[in-house]
Write a protein that holds these residues in place. Sequence first.
Motif, PDB file in Angstrom:
ATOM      1  N   ARG A  78       0.810  -1.214   0.000  1.00  0.00           N
ATOM      2  CA  ARG A  78       0.000   0.000   0.000  1.00  0.00           C
ATOM      3  C   ARG A  78       0.844   1.265   0.000  1.00  0.00           C
ATOM      4  NH1 ARG A  78      -5.169  -1.864   1.083  1.00  0.00           N
ATOM      5  NH2 ARG A  78      -5.251  -3.888   2.137  1.00  0.00           N
ATOM      6  N   GLY A  79       2.171   1.098   0.053  1.00  0.00           N
ATOM      7  CA  GLY A  79       3.047   2.255  -0.024  1.00  0.00           C
ATOM      8  C   GLY A  79       2.946   3.193   1.154  1.00  0.00           C
ATOM      9  N   LYS A  80       2.553   2.688   2.320  1.00  0.00           N
ATOM     10  CA  LYS A  80       2.437   3.541   3.489  1.00  0.00           C
ATOM     11  C   LYS A  80       3.808   3.748   4.129  1.00  0.00           C
ATOM     12  CE  LYS A  80      -2.319   2.240   4.639  1.00  0.00           C
ATOM     13  NZ  LYS A  80      -3.225   1.701   5.673  1.00  0.00           N
ATOM     14  N   GLY A  81       3.931   4.791   4.928  1.00  0.00           N
ATOM     15  CA  GLY A  81       5.151   5.026   5.665  1.00  0.00           C
ATOM     16  C   GLY A  81       5.261   4.071   6.845  1.00  0.00           C
ATOM     17  N   LEU A  82       6.371   4.184   7.562  1.00  0.00           N
ATOM     18  CA  LEU A  82       6.612   3.266   8.665  1.00  0.00           C
ATOM     19  C   LEU A  82       5.513   3.335   9.722  1.00  0.00           C
ATOM     20  CD1 LEU A  82      10.465   3.645   9.210  1.00  0.00           C
ATOM     21  CD2 LEU A  82       9.256   1.701   8.215  1.00  0.00           C
TER      22      LEU A  82
ATOM     23  N   ALA B 230       9.882   4.128  19.019  1.00  0.00           N
ATOM     24  CA  ALA B 230      11.108   3.979  18.232  1.00  0.00           C
ATOM     25  C   ALA B 230      10.932   4.506  16.815  1.00  0.00           C
ATOM     26  CB  ALA B 230      11.518   2.506  18.201  1.00  0.00           C
ATOM     27  N   ILE B 231       9.795   4.226  16.184  1.00  0.00           N
ATOM     28  CA  ILE B 231       9.579   4.644  14.798  1.00  0.00           C
ATOM     29  C   ILE B 231       9.388   6.155  14.691  1.00  0.00           C
ATOM     30  CG2 ILE B 231       7.837   4.506  12.954  1.00  0.00           C
ATOM     31  CD1 ILE B 231       7.732   1.567  13.354  1.00  0.00           C
ATOM     32  N   SER B 232       8.955   6.775  15.763  1.00  0.00           N
ATOM     33  CA  SER B 232       8.806   8.239  15.721  1.00  0.00           C
ATOM     34  C   SER B 232      10.144   8.968  15.766  1.00  0.00           C
ATOM     35  CB  SER B 232       7.931   8.704  16.898  1.00  0.00           C
ATOM     36  OG  SER B 232       8.578   8.429  18.134  1.00  0.00           O
ATOM     37  N   ARG B 233      11.247   8.246  16.038  1.00  0.00           N
ATOM     38  CA  ARG B 233      12.575   8.877  16.035  1.00  0.00           C
ATOM     39  C   ARG B 233      13.027   9.138  14.602  1.00  0.00           C
ATOM     40  NH1 ARG B 233      12.346  11.046  20.410  1.00  0.00           N
ATOM     41  NH2 ARG B 233      10.144  10.519  20.000  1.00  0.00           N
TER      42      ARG B 233
ATOM     43  N   THR C 210       4.653  -3.861  23.463  1.00  0.00           N
ATOM     44  CA  THR C 210       5.356  -3.817  22.172  1.00  0.00           C
ATOM     45  C   THR C 210       4.927  -2.607  21.357  1.00  0.00           C
ATOM     46  OG1 THR C 210       5.520  -6.234  22.129  1.00  0.00           O
ATOM     47  CG2 THR C 210       5.833  -5.083  20.048  1.00  0.00           C
ATOM     48  N   ARG C 211       3.647  -2.289  21.382  1.00  0.00           N
ATOM     49  CA  ARG C 211       3.167  -1.155  20.587  1.00  0.00           C
ATOM     50  C   ARG C 211       3.745   0.166  21.082  1.00  0.00           C
ATOM     51  NH1 ARG C 211      -2.945  -0.160  18.322  1.00  0.00           N
ATOM     52  NH2 ARG C 211      -2.437   1.689  17.065  1.00  0.00           N
ATOM     53  N   VAL C 212       3.809   0.348  22.391  1.00  0.00           N
ATOM     54  CA  VAL C 212       4.389   1.582  22.937  1.00  0.00           C
ATOM     55  C   VAL C 212       5.849   1.709  22.522  1.00  0.00           C
ATOM     56  CG1 VAL C 212       5.087   2.731  25.067  1.00  0.00           C
ATOM     57  CG2 VAL C 212       2.790   1.761  24.864  1.00  0.00           C
ATOM     58  N   LEU C 213       6.606   0.623  22.691  1.00  0.00           N
ATOM     59  CA  LEU C 213       8.023   0.666  22.339  1.00  0.00           C
ATOM     60  C   LEU C 213       8.219   0.880  20.847  1.00  0.00           C
ATOM     61  CD1 LEU C 213       9.327  -2.293  24.570  1.00  0.00           C
ATOM     62  CD2 LEU C 213       9.574   0.161  24.991  1.00  0.00           C
TER      63      LEU C 213
END
Length: 753
Positions: free
Chosen positions: A362-366, A432-435, A425-428
Amino acid sequence: MTRALRVRAFLALTVLALSLYITLTVPLRLGLDLRGGTQIVLETRDSPTAEADSVATDRTLEVLRHRIDALGVTEPTIARSGDHRIIVELPGVQDPREAADVLGRTAQLAFHPVLGTAGAGDAPPGSQPGRPGERVLPDESGHTVRLGPSALTGADVDSAEARIDQRSGAGWYVGVEFKGAGGDAWADLTGRAACHPAGDPARRVAIVLDDKVISSPQVSSSVACRTGIAGGSTQITGSFSREEARELGVLINGGALPVPVETVEQRTVGPTLGATAIEASARAAVIGTALTSLFVIAVYRLLGALAAVALASYGVISYAALAVLGATLTLPGLAGFVLAIGMAVDANVLVFERAREEYATRGKGLRPALTAGFRNAFSAVADSNITTLIAAGLLFFLASGPVRGFGVTLGIGVLASMLSALVVTRVLAEFAISRRSVRRRPRLTGIADTGAVRDRLTRRAPGLMRRGRTWLAASAVALVLATSGIVVRGLDLGVEFTGGRLMEYAVSAPVDADRARDVLADAGLPRAVVQTSGDEGLSVRTGQLTDAEAATVDEAVAGLTGRAEKVSDEFIGPSLGDELRRGALIALACALAAQLLYLAVRFRWTFGVSAVAALVHDALILVGVFAWLGKPVDGVFLAALLTVIGYSVNDSVVVFDRIRELSANNRQAPFAGVANTAILQTLPRTVNTGMGAVFILAALTLLGGDSLTDFALALLIGIVVGTYSSMFTATPLAIELHTHGAPPPGARKHDTP
């Protein structure tokens, strides 16, 4: 950081902090199979004068509690189970014979006047001569005497204590203090006996315990006629040893049981076996978790490392839940605790694979891909875990003993795994991906890389379901080959299902099983089943044995090697064996019915029938393989079997969930094509989840010790077979059922498959 992320982070930190506090401050209660001791299950029986109802069982429990307290056992546990059973746990008690004898005695104590000796024309011993209240019994010397009606009972006794006569050297005796009118009745009884001349049998008073004369002393010549022994106390003599005097005092103090009791189950585990099981399971848990974590990190990189951290939080949360609920951790429960690690991995893998799909197709971002992964995987995670919770619930309500403990531990593990995967896991992962540094290197996350399995399937796009009937035929052949073992070899039902006694020993030297059978046959046990385990393990399984006969087995085994330590002793009565066997069949039937009902509600009846047929296929193959291998089918195997049922449905649910989703998006697509696409899309998850579980179970099989090997082996076989059948048994069968008129979920009846 979004508001939703802050809420999840707060929830995760709160749960982890509370769990860590509980872990450090609340000790976990270990079952007797881990800390050593004896468990005795008593069943109340009707007597001519009383019915063994719940009220009588409660009164019996209180009497037993007094007796146990007098035995001096540290931290004993006694609880009622149903209307007729009482479960007694005695930590540290390695020789249960004395405890079982004290607990099982009805302790009907009575004081009778001796009327005289029984002649040749009198009634035989143990009978009543025909005059109300009179008895004919052998005294402590073996001579038959006639007894008059009882003048006092145990209810007239205030206390009893074992003492030793230091002055006269007469040895141990039991000092008895009477209460209320009991002192006057004792004075009247001894006063009437004192009216007879010395040496006359009628000058004696018989003290009868459970229809056995334990002492019949003559009244001292210093006691006057019609006066008797005043003061409300007396002494029971009888050449007692210290242990016999103490036991008699315990029985008198505890009082009489309202109804008779029968020992229907008895388990004894040595402390060394429990310590070895804990050490072996801990070693297997550490190694299995480390291998699983390394595998997840290798496949999913950064997100895999965060999932490994979530696995650690899973361990803390589930341990704290067991401690705060006061649950008892048994040996199968310890294995369930380790096994649930694989289930925690499963939820993470489902999310990560969906995120990979969203990123690639779908070409979405991380971040959007990860959010969509959690959202789209939720239904599969929930359905697959609920099916396992159903199995855990059935174990709790329908099983007993250690198997029930396994159900509790497995259920807590499932809930903890969902919390760790969907919250921790979702919080971590979102943090992490928001960095920015992570977004610059998307392949580092593991989401941007679709993986070798998915890439290969995408390039080749095999039509697996074109050969659906071939897969079904292969499943049928495997089923016939496995179940033929049941016919050819038969099932080696464990002691729990047949009744009998199972004793396990740690020997100092290797023992030849045939020689051991010959020795036991010479000892009067020609049908004893002897099995060896390595060079230091020996087990003997027999029918019903008394404790004296069990002691004979101990001596025979010790004579084979010079030293034999009994590490466990398990006795199951025939009535309980029949009940457990029926309970096992009921548990299996309920598991099948519950799975079918749940899947029919969540999906369609065709999917429910297909999934249940697949899990029946898996269960029969597992039982057949154990028949071929000659492995015992016991309560622990039942726990493994019901767990395999939950796992088998898990994989089918993931495939069916994807079929439902694809069918809803394209109602005109042929059902077989939709099913084939669903299998190809979920196959990477199936492979990765299976690998995670294999690492855990392989560690349990190789490192978990003899007590866990068969359990882990059954799960390993079941998961391998279940992974195959979810794709190549359940799905082809669903296609066959659909072609006979059942539309896919969401499709209109006139749609053509």
